[in-house]
Write an enzyme that holds these catalytic residues in place. Sequence first.
Site, mmCIF file in Angstrom:
data_model
loop_
_atom_site.group_PDB
_atom_site.id
_atom_site.type_symbol
_atom_site.label_atom_id
_atom_site.label_comp_id
_atom_site.label_asym_id
_atom_site.label_seq_id
_atom_site.Cartn_x
_atom_site.Cartn_y
_atom_site.Cartn_z
ATOM 1 N N ARG A 165 1.031 -0.612 -10.699
ATOM 2 C CA ARG A 165 0.972 0.833 -9.988
ATOM 3 C C ARG A 165 2.305 1.810 -11.322
ATOM 4 N NH1 ARG A 165 -0.587 -2.692 -5.874
ATOM 5 N NH2 ARG A 165 -2.571 -2.211 -5.741
ATOM 6 N N ASP A 328 -5.287 -11.734 -2.573
ATOM 7 C CA ASP A 328 -5.414 -10.564 -1.081
ATOM 8 C C ASP A 328 -7.003 -9.472 -1.352
ATOM 9 O OD1 ASP A 328 -3.675 -10.126 -3.488
ATOM 10 O OD2 ASP A 328 -3.680 -7.627 -2.203
ATOM 11 N N GLU A 329 -7.153 -9.217 -0.966
ATOM 12 C CA GLU A 329 -8.624 -7.875 -0.558
ATOM 13 C C GLU A 329 -9.177 -8.003 -1.775
ATOM 14 O OE1 GLU A 329 -5.107 -4.846 0.743
ATOM 15 O OE2 GLU A 329 -5.005 -5.201 -1.434
ATOM 16 N N TRP A 395 1.019 -11.819 5.561
ATOM 17 C CA TRP A 395 1.602 -9.734 5.226
ATOM 18 C C TRP A 395 0.029 -9.256 6.031
ATOM 19 C CZ3 TRP A 395 -2.287 -6.362 3.268
ATOM 20 C CH2 TRP A 395 -2.870 -6.558 3.055
ATOM 21 N N TYR A 420 7.772 -4.749 4.146
ATOM 22 C CA TYR A 420 6.502 -3.620 3.115
ATOM 23 C C TYR A 420 8.157 -3.072 3.706
ATOM 24 C CZ TYR A 420 2.752 -5.924 2.774
ATOM 25 O OH TYR A 420 1.647 -7.215 1.992
ATOM 26 N N ASP A 422 7.766 -0.784 1.293
ATOM 27 C CA ASP A 422 7.406 0.875 1.079
ATOM 28 C C ASP A 422 6.656 2.318 1.960
ATOM 29 O OD1 ASP A 422 4.826 -0.573 1.689
ATOM 30 O OD2 ASP A 422 3.298 0.162 0.225
ATOM 31 N N TRP A 470 5.459 -2.292 -2.809
ATOM 32 C CA TRP A 470 4.631 -1.712 -3.635
ATOM 33 C C TRP A 470 4.897 -0.481 -4.175
ATOM 34 C CZ3 TRP A 470 1.156 -6.132 -4.014
ATOM 35 C CH2 TRP A 470 1.010 -6.597 -3.776
ATOM 36 N N THR A 471 4.444 -0.572 -4.968
ATOM 37 C CA THR A 471 5.177 0.955 -6.196
ATOM 38 C C THR A 471 4.520 2.477 -5.973
ATOM 39 O OG1 THR A 471 4.892 -0.028 -8.139
ATOM 40 C CG2 THR A 471 7.096 -0.271 -7.311
ATOM 41 N N GLU A 472 3.336 2.542 -5.516
ATOM 42 C CA GLU A 472 2.204 3.628 -5.249
ATOM 43 C C GLU A 472 3.015 4.720 -5.616
ATOM 44 O OE1 GLU A 472 1.362 0.647 -4.140
ATOM 45 O OE2 GLU A 472 -0.407 0.329 -4.068
HETATM 46 C C1 ACM Z 1 -1.145 -7.460 -0.185
HETATM 47 O O1 ACM Z 1 -0.373 -6.021 0.661
HETATM 48 N N1 ACM Z 1 -2.333 -6.345 -0.739
HETATM 49 C C2 ACM Z 1 -0.903 -8.771 -0.153
#
Ligand code: ACM
Length: 542
Positions: A165, A328-329, A395, A420, A422, A470-472
């Site tokens: 990101r 994931d996702e 997670w 997390y 973030d 997570w760097t969004e």
């Molecule tokens: C994740 O936060 N999608 C692993």
Amino acid sequence: MKRFLFGLICCMLVHSAFAQVNVIPKPTQVLTAKGAWALKAKTKIGAPADTTWAHVANMLAAQLGKATGQVPNIVKGKGDISLVVSGDASLGEEGYRLLSTPKGVTIQARTAKGAFYGVQTLLQLLPVEVFSETPVAGVKWTVPYVTIKDVPRYPYRGLMLDVCRHFMPIEFVKKYIDLIALHKQNQFHWHLTDDQGWRIEIKKYPELKTISSKRKETMKGHYRDQKFDGKPYEGFYTQDEIREVIKYAQDRFVNVIPEIEMPGHALAALAAYPQLGNNPDKIYEVGTKWGVYDDVFMPREETFKFLEDVLKEVIDLFPGKYIHIGGDECPKVQWKESRFAQDLIRKEGLKDEHGLQSYVIKRIDKFITSKGRRMIGWDEILEGGLSPNATVMSWRGIDGGIAAAKERHDVVMTPGGFCYLDHYQADPKTQPVAFGGFTDLAKSYSFEPTPEALSAEEARHILGVQGNVWTEYMKTPAYVQYMVWPRATALAEVGWTSKEGRNFEDFSKRLEIHKKRLDMLGVNYFGAPTNDKFEYVWPEKK
Ligand code: ACM
């Protein structure tokens, strides 16, 4: 009465240990005595005649040299500070003993890694100025008389970094690794591929560099505002740079785990290689929005060939045991609509699209296992059935971790609510734009990685804990540091210190001193004096 007095004095000594020994993570046992040993003008560091142990001695000498202006000499065998091989099995692979007496300091360990952790403790026993990059005058370089025995609670103590990101330069990645090592963490999970950018050179697929590492623009402000900055963005690590980081991490006893996302989070790869997606004719563009995309890998043989080719190069580069494959996702809409995917489900006798996801992961697991490595993935890899050798990163809470441990699979705990980094750490009205959620320092510290629902046998599969970054919303290294520390410091103690040994009030006191070390290291942690120097995206400035 005498015994009572002796007990009282011992208690006072132990108690005073925590008043003045501000080591983080908190060691297993600490006994202090009155007084302190002082570094000499020509302090010698003794180490066994083994290159890895000599390397640990050199790291210590270099740090002492920088801060004091006098680089200690390294000698074989005994010195004023001695690193000594111990045969004590109770120290395990990572534990150490540290004794500071009028004769000097001795660090005993079974391995050079244990000695390295002893050295980290020694540095924290010295005045905080020992973390200075340049000589500091007028400091009394003393080590309080102590006897410490220290063994970590969990073997896996990690910190992840998403560089997709927002790309993070190599120099920053090295600093990140320094801080992992400072906190006696031992895993750096490097999230290298995602919808918004592919960041690792793969020789066989050069367009991952020329196309997949670049995006047209980036979201501005929060996702809900749907605004864009209109500026092209790119970033990429060559294989030489990756090797350089791995070596740097190895020198600090940190293992690097690469993450190559599949079958979802694949949009950047599809932008270069559309034939691997649902519609080879579609013009895929590297993601500019945050969130999850429906465009995923289509599990054709050609796609498996691509994934295995990529993993082959990744396995050649990264020497560690774990290869992270994301998992994931992965939205299933395109597989639902695809004749190919539906035929494959029927042909393989799979139940549904979740079965297809499991089919993909199992094939990849088999490939990674055939190369002598272990596959690790996010907890969605449980859906449709866990593959035989998988390690699970839990997670979405801890339930995935519990389910996997009950099936006797290894687990790393990293539930969103605690791990997390973030999430907001203070009132959002006062903070730069962040993903959402609320996880303050106390919450991170309160995490208990081993769920009560597990039997002792199942609990052995809980390998440890990891913080995820997570760097969004973290555009710069300074911003990453602002979000990560000191919450990652709390998670480091969760991973190292026994459950009984943890106490938030006590941690908070030690942290006040620890922050001064982070100041010396120039870390822009949350609450650091440097916070005002950096530009963040504040809510009112969106
Ligand atoms: C994740 O936060 N999608 C692993």
